[in-house]
Scaffold this active site. Structure first.
Site, PDB file in Angstrom:
ATOM      1  NE  ARG A  56     -18.822   5.899 -25.879  1.00  0.00           N
ATOM      2  CZ  ARG A  56     -19.316   6.013 -26.880  1.00  0.00           C
ATOM      3  NH1 ARG A  56     -19.991   5.098 -27.389  1.00  0.00           N
ATOM      4  NH2 ARG A  56     -18.954   7.028 -27.916  1.00  0.00           N
ATOM      5  N   GLY A  57     -21.060   8.535 -24.661  1.00  0.00           N
ATOM      6  CA  GLY A  57     -21.679   9.191 -26.083  1.00  0.00           C
ATOM      7  C   GLY A  57     -22.447  10.231 -25.570  1.00  0.00           C
ATOM      8  CB  ALA A  58     -23.074  13.860 -26.175  1.00  0.00           C
ATOM      9  CD  GLN A 206     -14.094   6.138 -26.828  1.00  0.00           C
ATOM     10  OE1 GLN A 206     -12.876   5.894 -27.181  1.00  0.00           O
ATOM     11  NE2 GLN A 206     -14.387   6.910 -25.959  1.00  0.00           N
ATOM     12  CG  ASP A 247     -19.304  14.688 -26.496  1.00  0.00           C
ATOM     13  OD1 ASP A 247     -18.999  14.105 -27.280  1.00  0.00           O
ATOM     14  OD2 ASP A 247     -19.425  14.315 -25.247  1.00  0.00           O
ATOM     15  CE  LYS A 258     -13.839  10.584 -27.245  1.00  0.00           C
ATOM     16  NZ  LYS A 258     -13.643  10.817 -25.611  1.00  0.00           N
TER      17      LYS A 258
END
Ligand code: MRU
Length: 357
Positions: A56-58, A206, A247, A258
């Site tokens: 995850r994470g753009a 996260q 993102d 987020k």
């Protein structure tokens, strides 16, 4: 030696083995309890890993998708270049359907597809090689850009400051260094005496799980707060600056990040705390203006439970679970990119700085 070999935390890698290459990644759902690497030769498994937030994470999502395309090319099992391109198009669609907000995903997929079609007149092997090489290039470039943003962003951090950050924007969200957390890492490596306040980042934690894990590993002083303590710490003057990631950023500076970021930016503005967004040019969607960014809505059970383990409410309750919110440009002090620090007016300056992507 590639920059990827020097990384302290390796969130993902392309591994060449005798029986063919595979993609390997750290399952971030299990951090901080266990460090488990998973691997596959199947691009559909990569898509699943992105959807389920093992990755995850753009920026990390974009890189993983590019490696997914590389697997689709290597294991396409055809000698016909048109069939190969059709299979790649299918893989592109499967990977693109995983997470709608992260612009790096679509940016990386388009970049790989462009390389594939440019190589198509040279045959199947040329297409496969160009897709694999492009995926590796996207990964390496991301790390280099993170390091560059780290250096630029660290100039905004003074000795003795406390930085508040949200979600996880570190090695675990990128090719292996970090965006906002990369700035924090760079400032710390330069010897600046800094402290970090990390928000826990409900519902998937996260901040508590991943950011704290990275900060502790690096020895950077960290304090964890729950998301609803941001107003308190700012009112008390405990925060000097905020650094977050993104993102997707529109052409005029609206920032999707987020869920909770907008609330932090609003508090920062009220308390005159500078609010910085750190993101590579691959996160900028110049086709979009304003807050017209698709926001991913995730399963209600993420809110009804803590990580699916402990139920915290009446099971039938109606729930809202947008994974991201949008912060308007009026609340953003500056955007830190690998191409430079962008300040208002964003409408003109984003196009000028980012345009040659
Ligand atoms: O839902 P996630 O964990 O993928 O969300 C991640 C974020 O919101 C990050 O801030 C953003 O992707 C930037 S990561 C460098």
């Amino acid at each position: 030696m590639s920059i990827l070999d020097k990384l302290k935390i390796k969130p993902m890698e392309w591994v060449e083995e005798k029986d063919g290459p595979r993609f390997r990644w750290l399952d971030t759902r299990l951090i901080p309890w266990e460090e488990v690497y998973r691997e596959t030769k199947d691009y559909e498994r990569v898509a699943q890993a992105i959807k389920d937030m093992e990755i995850r994470g753009a920026p990390a999502i974009g890189i993983a998708a590019a490696y997914g395309m590389a697997l689709a090319a290597v294991y396409s099992n055809t000698n016909d270049v048109n069939v190969l391109l059709q299979r790649l198009e299918r893989a592109r669609n499967v990977l693109a359907s995983t997470r709608p907000t992260a612009y790096n995903l679509f940016w990386a997929l388009d970049r790989v597809m462009r390389k594939a079609s440019q190589a198509s007149s040279r045959g199947v092997d040329a297409v496969i090689n160009s897709v694999v090489e492009e995926a590796k290039r996207i990964h390496e470039e991301d790390v280099k850009q993170n390091v560059e943003m780290g250096k630029l962003g660290a100039k905004l951090v003074e000795d003795g400051e406390t930085i508040l950050t949200h979600c996880n924007t570190g090695a675990l969200a990128t090719g292996g260094y970090g965006t906002a957390l990369g700035v924090i890492r760079a400032a710390f490596e330069e010897g600046k005496n800094i402290k970090v306040i990390a928000t826990e980042t409900r519902p998937l934690l996260q901040g508590a799980r991943l950011t704290v894990w990275e900060l502790v590993k690096e020895g950077i002083p960290a304090t964890l707060i729950t998301d609803n303590m941001v107003g308190y710490v700012m009112y008390k003057g405990l925060v000097h600056k905020v650094f977050v990631g993104a993102d997707r950023i529109s052409s005029d500076g609206f920032v999707a990040n987020k869920i909770g970021t907008y609330m932090i930016a609003t508090m920062a503005s009220k308390h005159r705390v500078p609010f910085y967004v750190v993101a590579p040019s691959s996160t900028f969607d110049l086709s979009i203006e304003g807050d017209n960014i698709p926001i991913e809505e995730r399963s209600p059970d993420e809110v009804r439970t803590v990580l699916g383990k402990v139920a915290i409410t009446v099971p039938s309750v109606n729930v809202l679970n947008p994974a991201f919110d949008i912060t308007p440009p009026s609340l953003v002090t500056a955007l830190v990119t690998e191409k430079g620090i962008i300040t208002p007016p964003y409408k003109e300056n984003i196009r000028r700085v980012i345009k040659e992507q």
